[in-house]
Design a protein around this motif. Structure first.
Motif, PDB file in Angstrom:
ATOM      1  N   CYS A  91       3.976  -4.270  -3.842  1.00  0.00           N
ATOM      2  CA  CYS A  91       4.397  -5.345  -4.740  1.00  0.00           C
ATOM      3  C   CYS A  91       4.673  -4.874  -6.159  1.00  0.00           C
ATOM      4  CB  CYS A  91       3.342  -6.442  -4.793  1.00  0.00           C
ATOM      5  SG  CYS A  91       3.138  -7.304  -3.235  1.00  0.00           S
ATOM      6  N   PRO A 131      -2.336 -17.183  -1.964  1.00  0.00           N
ATOM      7  CA  PRO A 131      -2.861 -15.849  -2.261  1.00  0.00           C
ATOM      8  C   PRO A 131      -4.325 -15.644  -1.865  1.00  0.00           C
ATOM      9  CG  PRO A 131      -1.689 -16.752  -4.151  1.00  0.00           C
ATOM     10  CD  PRO A 131      -1.814 -17.846  -3.162  1.00  0.00           C
ATOM     11  N   GLY A 154      -7.832   1.794   5.084  1.00  0.00           N
ATOM     12  CA  GLY A 154      -7.493   2.301   3.751  1.00  0.00           C
ATOM     13  C   GLY A 154      -7.104   3.768   3.743  1.00  0.00           C
ATOM     14  N   ARG A 197      -5.482 -15.974 -10.649  1.00  0.00           N
ATOM     15  CA  ARG A 197      -4.996 -17.198 -11.278  1.00  0.00           C
ATOM     16  C   ARG A 197      -5.859 -17.658 -12.435  1.00  0.00           C
ATOM     17  NH1 ARG A 197      -2.022 -20.809  -6.643  1.00  0.00           N
ATOM     18  NH2 ARG A 197      -0.592 -19.161  -6.063  1.00  0.00           N
ATOM     19  N   GLY A 239      -1.756  -5.592   1.030  1.00  0.00           N
ATOM     20  CA  GLY A 239      -1.339  -4.192   0.951  1.00  0.00           C
ATOM     21  C   GLY A 239      -1.760  -3.349   2.143  1.00  0.00           C
ATOM     22  N   ARG A 240      -2.572  -3.900   3.046  1.00  0.00           N
ATOM     23  CA  ARG A 240      -2.898  -3.168   4.284  1.00  0.00           C
ATOM     24  C   ARG A 240      -2.280  -3.864   5.497  1.00  0.00           C
ATOM     25  NH1 ARG A 240      -9.206  -1.322   3.553  1.00  0.00           N
ATOM     26  NH2 ARG A 240      -9.074  -0.860   1.340  1.00  0.00           N
ATOM     27  N   SER A 287       0.048 -17.131 -10.667  1.00  0.00           N
ATOM     28  CA  SER A 287       0.227 -15.784 -10.122  1.00  0.00           C
ATOM     29  C   SER A 287       0.211 -15.799  -8.598  1.00  0.00           C
ATOM     30  CB  SER A 287      -0.895 -14.880 -10.630  1.00  0.00           C
ATOM     31  OG  SER A 287      -0.897 -13.674  -9.902  1.00  0.00           O
ATOM     32  N   ALA A 288       1.059 -14.969  -7.983  1.00  0.00           N
ATOM     33  CA  ALA A 288       1.097 -14.872  -6.519  1.00  0.00           C
ATOM     34  C   ALA A 288       0.269 -13.696  -6.033  1.00  0.00           C
ATOM     35  CB  ALA A 288       2.539 -14.742  -6.042  1.00  0.00           C
ATOM     36  N   MET A 289      -0.430 -13.036  -6.952  1.00  0.00           N
ATOM     37  CA  MET A 289      -1.195 -11.848  -6.535  1.00  0.00           C
ATOM     38  C   MET A 289      -2.411 -12.271  -5.730  1.00  0.00           C
ATOM     39  SD  MET A 289      -2.526  -8.666  -8.831  1.00  0.00           S
ATOM     40  CE  MET A 289      -4.284  -8.667  -9.045  1.00  0.00           C
ATOM     41  N   PRO A 290      -2.676 -11.574  -4.604  1.00  0.00           N
ATOM     42  CA  PRO A 290      -3.894 -11.906  -3.859  1.00  0.00           C
ATOM     43  C   PRO A 290      -5.130 -11.548  -4.685  1.00  0.00           C
ATOM     44  CG  PRO A 290      -2.752 -10.042  -2.851  1.00  0.00           C
ATOM     45  CD  PRO A 290      -1.915 -10.499  -3.981  1.00  0.00           C
ATOM     46  N   ALA A 291      -6.224 -12.241  -4.389  1.00  0.00           N
ATOM     47  CA  ALA A 291      -7.484 -11.903  -5.056  1.00  0.00           C
ATOM     48  C   ALA A 291      -8.125 -10.718  -4.352  1.00  0.00           C
ATOM     49  CB  ALA A 291      -8.403 -13.113  -5.029  1.00  0.00           C
ATOM     50  N   TYR A 292      -8.899  -9.950  -5.092  1.00  0.00           N
ATOM     51  CA  TYR A 292      -9.574  -8.791  -4.491  1.00  0.00           C
ATOM     52  C   TYR A 292     -11.085  -8.928  -4.644  1.00  0.00           C
ATOM     53  CZ  TYR A 292      -4.979  -6.849  -4.141  1.00  0.00           C
ATOM     54  OH  TYR A 292      -3.671  -6.670  -3.815  1.00  0.00           O
ATOM     55  N   PRO A 293     -11.684  -9.991  -4.041  1.00  0.00           N
ATOM     56  CA  PRO A 293     -13.127 -10.180  -4.206  1.00  0.00           C
ATOM     57  C   PRO A 293     -13.931  -9.032  -3.605  1.00  0.00           C
ATOM     58  CG  PRO A 293     -12.245 -11.685  -2.557  1.00  0.00           C
ATOM     59  CD  PRO A 293     -11.079 -11.045  -3.212  1.00  0.00           C
ATOM     60  N   TYR A 294     -13.340  -8.330  -2.650  1.00  0.00           N
ATOM     61  CA  TYR A 294     -14.119  -7.263  -2.002  1.00  0.00           C
ATOM     62  C   TYR A 294     -14.262  -6.027  -2.883  1.00  0.00           C
ATOM     63  CZ  TYR A 294      -9.495  -5.408  -0.790  1.00  0.00           C
ATOM     64  OH  TYR A 294      -8.213  -4.930  -0.838  1.00  0.00           O
ATOM     65  N   GLU A 330     -11.036 -12.261   1.602  1.00  0.00           N
ATOM     66  CA  GLU A 330     -12.413 -11.802   1.437  1.00  0.00           C
ATOM     67  C   GLU A 330     -12.616 -10.377   1.948  1.00  0.00           C
ATOM     68  OE1 GLU A 330     -15.094 -13.072  -0.053  1.00  0.00           O
ATOM     69  OE2 GLU A 330     -13.814 -14.684  -0.812  1.00  0.00           O
ATOM     70  N   ARG A 390      -3.614   3.393  -3.734  1.00  0.00           N
ATOM     71  CA  ARG A 390      -2.913   3.769  -2.505  1.00  0.00           C
ATOM     72  C   ARG A 390      -3.501   3.038  -1.296  1.00  0.00           C
ATOM     73  NH1 ARG A 390      -4.871   6.344   1.251  1.00  0.00           N
ATOM     74  NH2 ARG A 390      -6.573   7.258   0.071  1.00  0.00           N
ATOM     75  N   ALA A 391      -4.828   3.067  -1.171  1.00  0.00           N
ATOM     76  CA  ALA A 391      -5.475   2.513   0.020  1.00  0.00           C
ATOM     77  C   ALA A 391      -5.209   1.021   0.153  1.00  0.00           C
ATOM     78  CB  ALA A 391      -6.978   2.776  -0.034  1.00  0.00           C
ATOM     79  N   ASN A 392      -5.135   0.308  -0.979  1.00  0.00           N
ATOM     80  CA  ASN A 392      -4.963  -1.142  -0.911  1.00  0.00           C
ATOM     81  C   ASN A 392      -3.514  -1.583  -1.000  1.00  0.00           C
ATOM     82  OD1 ASN A 392      -7.756  -2.309  -0.726  1.00  0.00           O
ATOM     83  ND2 ASN A 392      -7.967  -0.814  -2.365  1.00  0.00           N
ATOM     84  N   GLY A 393      -2.606  -0.597  -0.956  1.00  0.00           N
ATOM     85  CA  GLY A 393      -1.192  -0.933  -0.848  1.00  0.00           C
ATOM     86  C   GLY A 393      -0.641  -1.691  -2.037  1.00  0.00           C
TER      87      GLY A 393
END
Lengths: 302, 504
Positions: free
Chosen positions: A69, B56, B130, A208, B68-69, A214-221, B61, A62-65
């Motif tokens: 997508c 993407p 968030g 990727r 999504g935010r 893939s068009a998905m953003p990365a979530y390094p955080y 970072e 939920r928090a990361n939306g």
């Protein structure tokens, strides 16, 4: 016409009507839903509460939306009813004869054709009455046949689920995030489709690297880089120069939630003939429960 | 003691329009000024979200900058930061102007506007942190909703009092639509907030309530507020009476009765009667649409009535020409065209097979942008461009920039809506062809929409430029107005001192 109060009253009546129809009545009906044993052929309780970590994962989702997508809803356009012959019996000719005489609408059954290559579908995409008639005729002639129910539809063709999603599948979720746009694939059954936790970690860290283009953003955080102390962590997705990339507690929760997403229990409101492979079920349950599947275990599962 | 040049209020005949405008100055500066800033901020974040589709890893970072935010934050800034305050300010000014009465308690309305904007700020920061509720179009967390509620209460109550105190007792179609919109929003928002966030309903009842709220907000509320402004422009700016006022009121009631039941997709995982009712309501919404067309088309096509006093006929211009002769009117007219197109498309999309075909594709997004931006935002821009110089008592600092903004907005939104609608239909047909083409991969389908998304990013840039121009023009206007008033106040104070010095 010149009274503001009239506008107030009229609008109030309109909003109340729509409120009774679209808010209160659905809530009265859906709010009464309970866990039950309405699954077909099993006395299994459904739905079951997701494990604690997976419930935390829903908060990360939920928090990361993720919902902007990914949808979580399998639609179905219809149901195909097939008749599967499992055993032609001792007298295949009698079975073929009985089938021809039944109301199943079969005109060209013969003993040789019937007994070759079992089990097989002898009738596909027929209505339920014809299927029942065929099964009754075959059973009375000593053969064994089953009715197979196969949901059909675009979402099912995409392998996003084996049956449509129903209200029961979301009973314990809050917020219920069905989504409105499919920039990415539907996730209603991602836990059944992609049961490997490590795949999800790698995918979240660098999409990727596992899905080309893939068009998905990365979530390094959702990951942390830390020096290797003694033994490298078993769930590190990358390690070099004395550092390793490990999932944070948020990433673990999110992946536990994703692995818990599976709505494939056959229900009376959404019947489907399934025999889930026991190996895979055990693997996914352990993944959802303990959230970590070692690479060896998941490799052996595949 | 009136300063020379100001018009004295005459209670019997209502007060002069510049006195009414002056009474709205403080609340409208707060509502419009901050709304323009939110709008510019919204398009900055909207552009960031749009770029993420092509790259993407762009700004990936930091957690608060994830798609999504950023996307819900941008949309909340647009809906709650811009659209609602701009619509509320416009409603207040229109009520005051038509009612020939000054705004009641301008200070409290301005305070309400400040509280509302504080709520939007808290909500947007919450989304970045968030704390989003997860429900589209109402992502702002609970603590922000409380501020929004009290802000709205202050603005709404004193707007109602302004309407109640009107000196011209007639209540026209414009006021009916705007009044219905004023009531509608707090009802649906508080229902959704209470049943989704405070005491969440169970299971998919949440989804039903959320769909209900979304349709009531982005289609019905947006339609009521936008049409109210359109009717004001036709009746009071172009100066043409409506062809058939009772029919317009009929359209109001039928849209309140029917459109408020729409929004639940045909294949929703809920008991079948719910989407079925919603489908029926969606199809029956053709009634208010036809009624509106029957009011608007003859009204806008009618040419000027020759002066009855035997004077020469000055022009034969139709009401449409009259409406589009100024830039604000042109913005409103473009909004009206977008509204009619959007409602026709919505009607077609109510048919279950069409609904299932376009559901989950960019087409639905394009349709919602057509409604929210091409209709509502353009109409509100028209209102702001009409109202702000009157309230400030001076012309725009850069009048030509207003024309430039019109073109940037119209071309920009066309570059968003048309490609995404086309891309969405392509996406939908590819989704549907999976059964016959099992080799089709999801990434292929998703990347097939990228060209269309690239064009829409160009549209986002144009919108952003337009928003910067609007904010720059409006804030400069407000600053000049404030400076002129300060100078005048200083002059009069100094003059008093001088007279006092001279007297003895």
């Amino acid at each position: 016409m010149n009274y503001g109060a009239l506008v107030f009253l009229g609008a109030f009546v309109a909003v109340s009507l729509s409120w009774f129809g679209m808010v209160l009545s659905p809530q009265v009906q859906l709010g009464r839903q309970t866990q039950g044993t309405n699954s077909v052929n099993t006395a299994e309780l459904y739905p079951v509460q997701r494990p604690g970590l997976a419930r935390e994962g829903l908060e990360v989702y939920r928090a990361n939306g993720c919902v902007y997508c990914h949808s979580q809803q399998v639609r179905q356009s219809g149901t195909a009813v097939n008749v599967i012959l499992t055993d032609a019996g001792t007298n295949a000719a009698a079975a073929a004869d009985a089938l021809m005489k039944s109301r199943a609408g079969v005109t060209d059954a013969n003993a040789v054709g019937l007994s070759a290559g079992l089990p097989k579908a002898i009738l596909t995409d027929v209505d339920v009455d014809r299927a029942r008639a065929a099964v009754e005729a075959l059973t009375s002639a000593g053969a064994k046949a089953e009715i197979e129910i196969v949901p059909v539809g675009t979402d099912i063709a995409w392998n996003w689920g084996i049956r449509r999603s129903v209200a029961h599948d979301y009973l314990y979720d809050s917020p219920v995030l069905l989504g409105s746009l499919r920039v990415g694939p539907d996730l209603a059954n991602v836990g059944a489709r992609l049961p490997d936790a490590n795949w999800h970690y790698r995918h979240l860290y660098a999409p990727r690297s596992v899905v080309e283009g893939s068009a998905m953003p990365a979530y390094p955080y959702l990951f942390e880089r830390r020096p290797i102390q003694g033994q490298p962590s078993p769930d590190a997705i990358e390690s070099k120069d004395g550092f390793e990339i490990v999932p944070t507690s948020e990433a673990r929760a999110l992946v536990a939630y994703l692995l818990s997403l599976r709505a494939d229990v056959p229900l009376f409101e959404s019947p489907v003939s399934v025999e889930p492979p026991p190996q895979e079920t055990a693997d996914t349950n352990s993944a959802a429960g303990t959230n970590v599947v070692s690479p060896q275990a998941s490799a052996s599962a595949q | 003691m009136n300063a020379p040049g100001s018009t004295k209020a005459t209670p019997l005949h209502g007060i002069a329009s510049d006195a009414i405008d002056a009474s709205c100055r403080m609340p409208l500066f707060v509502l419009f000024g901050v709304a323009a800033l939110w709008l510019a901020a919204s398009s900055v974040f909207g552009l960031i979200a749009s770029i993420k589709f092509h790259s993407p890893t762009f700004l990936s970072e930091a957690g608060w900058l994830t798609y999504g935010r950023v996307y819900p934050a941008a949309k909340s800034m647009f809906l709650y930061g811009f659209a609602l305050p701009a619509a509320l300010g416009t409603t207040l000014w229109i009520f005051a102007r038509i009612g020939k009465v000054g705004a009641a308690q301008p200070f409290f309305i301005a305070a309400g506007g400040a509280l509302w904007n504080l709520g939007v700020l808290a909500g947007v920061i919450g989304i970045f942190a968030g704390h989003s509720t997860g429900f589209e179009n109402m992502e702002m967390p609970r603590y922000a909703a409380v501020l929004l509620f009290f802000g709205f209460l202050l603005i709404g109550i004193w707007t109602l009092v302004t309407l109640h105190e009107r000196r011209d007792r007639r209540l026209g179609v414009t006021q009916w639509f705007l009044l219905a919109a004023l009531f509608w929003f707090p009802w649906i928002y508080s229902t959704a907030q209470l049943l989704l966030v405070v005491w969440p309903a169970r299971g998919t009842a949440q989804a039903v309530i959320h769909w209900w709220f979304s349709a009531n907000f982005t289609v019905l509320w947006c339609g009521l507020a936008g049409l109210g402004v359109v009717f004001y422009f036709i009746e009071h700016v172009a100066g043409r009476p409506l062809h058939n006022s009772p029919l317009a009121v009929f359209a109001l009631w039928t849209s309140l009765l029917f459109v408020s039941w729409t929004g639940i997709p045909a294949g929703a995982p809920v008991p079948a009667w719910i989407p079925t009712l919603s489908t029926i309501a969606g199809v029956v919404s053709v009634v208010p649409l036809i009624a509106l067309a029957m009011v608007l088309v003859p009204t806008l096509r009618a040419t000027d009535v020759p002066p009855s006093a035997g004077g020469e006929i000055t022009s034969h211009r139709s009401a449409w020409c009259r409406l589009t002769s100024t830039v604000p009117g042109r913005l409103v007219a473009s909004g009206l065209v977008a509204f009619l197109v959007a409602w026709v498309v919505q009607l077609i999309c109510a048919i279950p097979s069409v609904n299932g075909f376009v559901q989950f594709t960019w087409f639905t997004y394009a349709l919602s942008q057509l409604n929210l931006y091409a209709f509502l935002a353009l109409t509100l821009f028209g209102a702001i461009y009409l109202i702000a110089p009157r309230v400030a008592g001076m012309d725009w600092p850069w009048p030509k920039v207003v024309r430039l903004h019109f073109w940037l907005a119209v071309i920009g939104i066309a570059l968003i809506v048309l490609p995404l609608a086309a891309g969405g239909l392509l996406q939908a047909s590819k989704f549907a062809s999976k059964a016959s083409h099992p080799e089709l991969s999801f990434v292929t389908v998703a990347n097939g929409t990228l060209h269309f998304l690239r064009i829409s990013s160009i549209g986002e840039v144009l919108l952003l430029l337009g928003h910067v121009l609007l904010a720059g023009n409006l804030l400069t206007l407000m600053a000049r107005c404030a400076r002129a008033r300060l100078a005048a106040a200083y002059e009069s104070a100094v003059a008093e001192v001088r007279t006092a010095e001279v007297k003895p």
